[in-house]
Design a protein around this motif. Structure first.
Motif, mmCIF file in Angstrom:
data_model
loop_
_atom_site.group_PDB
_atom_site.id
_atom_site.type_symbol
_atom_site.label_atom_id
_atom_site.label_comp_id
_atom_site.label_asym_id
_atom_site.label_seq_id
_atom_site.Cartn_x
_atom_site.Cartn_y
_atom_site.Cartn_z
ATOM 1 N N ALA A 7 0.945 -1.273 0.164
ATOM 2 C CA ALA A 7 -0.047 0.242 -0.272
ATOM 3 C C ALA A 7 1.053 1.114 -0.080
ATOM 4 O O ALA A 7 2.093 1.222 0.536
ATOM 5 C CB ALA A 7 -0.846 -0.051 1.275
ATOM 6 N N ARG A 9 0.825 5.759 0.031
ATOM 7 C CA ARG A 9 0.115 6.938 0.232
ATOM 8 C C ARG A 9 0.858 8.264 0.362
ATOM 9 O O ARG A 9 2.133 8.186 0.952
ATOM 10 C CB ARG A 9 -0.840 7.053 1.559
ATOM 11 C CG ARG A 9 -1.698 8.269 1.708
ATOM 12 C CD ARG A 9 -2.509 8.189 2.813
ATOM 13 N NE ARG A 9 -3.337 9.079 2.839
ATOM 14 C CZ ARG A 9 -4.770 9.194 2.874
ATOM 15 N NH1 ARG A 9 -5.337 8.193 2.757
ATOM 16 N NH2 ARG A 9 -5.210 10.332 3.111
ATOM 17 N N ALA A 137 -5.706 -5.429 1.939
ATOM 18 C CA ALA A 137 -5.600 -4.181 1.564
ATOM 19 C C ALA A 137 -6.410 -3.116 2.114
ATOM 20 O O ALA A 137 -6.034 -2.032 2.281
ATOM 21 C CB ALA A 137 -6.118 -4.422 0.136
ATOM 22 N N ALA A 141 -4.655 0.278 3.773
ATOM 23 C CA ALA A 141 -4.815 1.553 3.424
ATOM 24 C C ALA A 141 -5.478 2.294 4.625
ATOM 25 O O ALA A 141 -5.278 3.706 4.654
ATOM 26 C CB ALA A 141 -6.049 1.557 2.518
ATOM 27 N N SER A 142 -6.379 1.799 5.536
ATOM 28 C CA SER A 142 -6.870 2.343 6.694
ATOM 29 C C SER A 142 -5.813 2.912 7.524
ATOM 30 O O SER A 142 -5.757 3.878 8.190
ATOM 31 C CB SER A 142 -7.729 1.448 7.305
ATOM 32 O OG SER A 142 -7.962 1.951 8.552
#
Length: 153
Positions: A7, A9, A137, A141-142
């Motif tokens: 992941a 970000r 996933a 993401a959280s």
């Protein structure tokens, strides 16, 4: 073949601030548990060779019995590598009697400077087969979203 989940970000914070949130227990407890869970440490020692034990409690234990079987997940994490401002490598084991959740997962949290702050990537290798790719996933993401929120406060 062992599974690898990732992941990524972009976070508007410096690599140093992101790294600090990887190794500060009050920060990690706040942002690491995925949405719908809360975490607590029974021990925490952020140094190469150090470790932590985190209990993740589900908000609705009836909906999820957890890997530990009591509405919680218990994880043992060992710090395999700490590179300030760049990376944290953990070796993670879930405390579970279910063989589907056993085995050591290697998690690498990397941070790279960008014009807007930092690019944060999670790479989870040797993910136990009981952790489905879809739920992992969502969880990864959280955690990244909560890390961003923690750093923006």
């Amino acid at each position: 073949m062992p599974r690898i989940d990732t992941a990524v970000r972009e976070i508007p914070a410096s690599p140093e601030r992101v790294y600090d949130a990887f190794i500060a227990p009050e920060a990690l407890r706040a942002w690491l548990p995925p949405e719908g869970m809360r975490g607590e440490f029974s021990r925490f020692d952020a140094r190469p060779g150090g470790s932590y034990r985190m209990v993740l409690h589900y908000a609705d234990p009836a909906a999820s019995p957890g890997k530990h079987g009591d509405g919680s997940d218990v994880m043992e994490a060992r710090f395999a590598e700490l590179v300030p401002g760049e990376r944290v490598v953990l070796k993670v084991d879930f405390d579970s009697d279910d063989p589907a959740f056993q085995g050591t997962m290697r998690m690498t949290w990397s941070v790279v400077p960008t014009a807007a702050g930092s690019r944060v990537e999670i790479r989870a290798e040797d993910v136990p087969p009981g952790v489905t790719a879809a739920e992992h996933a969502v969880g990864l993401a959280s955690s990244l979203a909560q890390l961003a929120a923690w750093l923006e406060r």
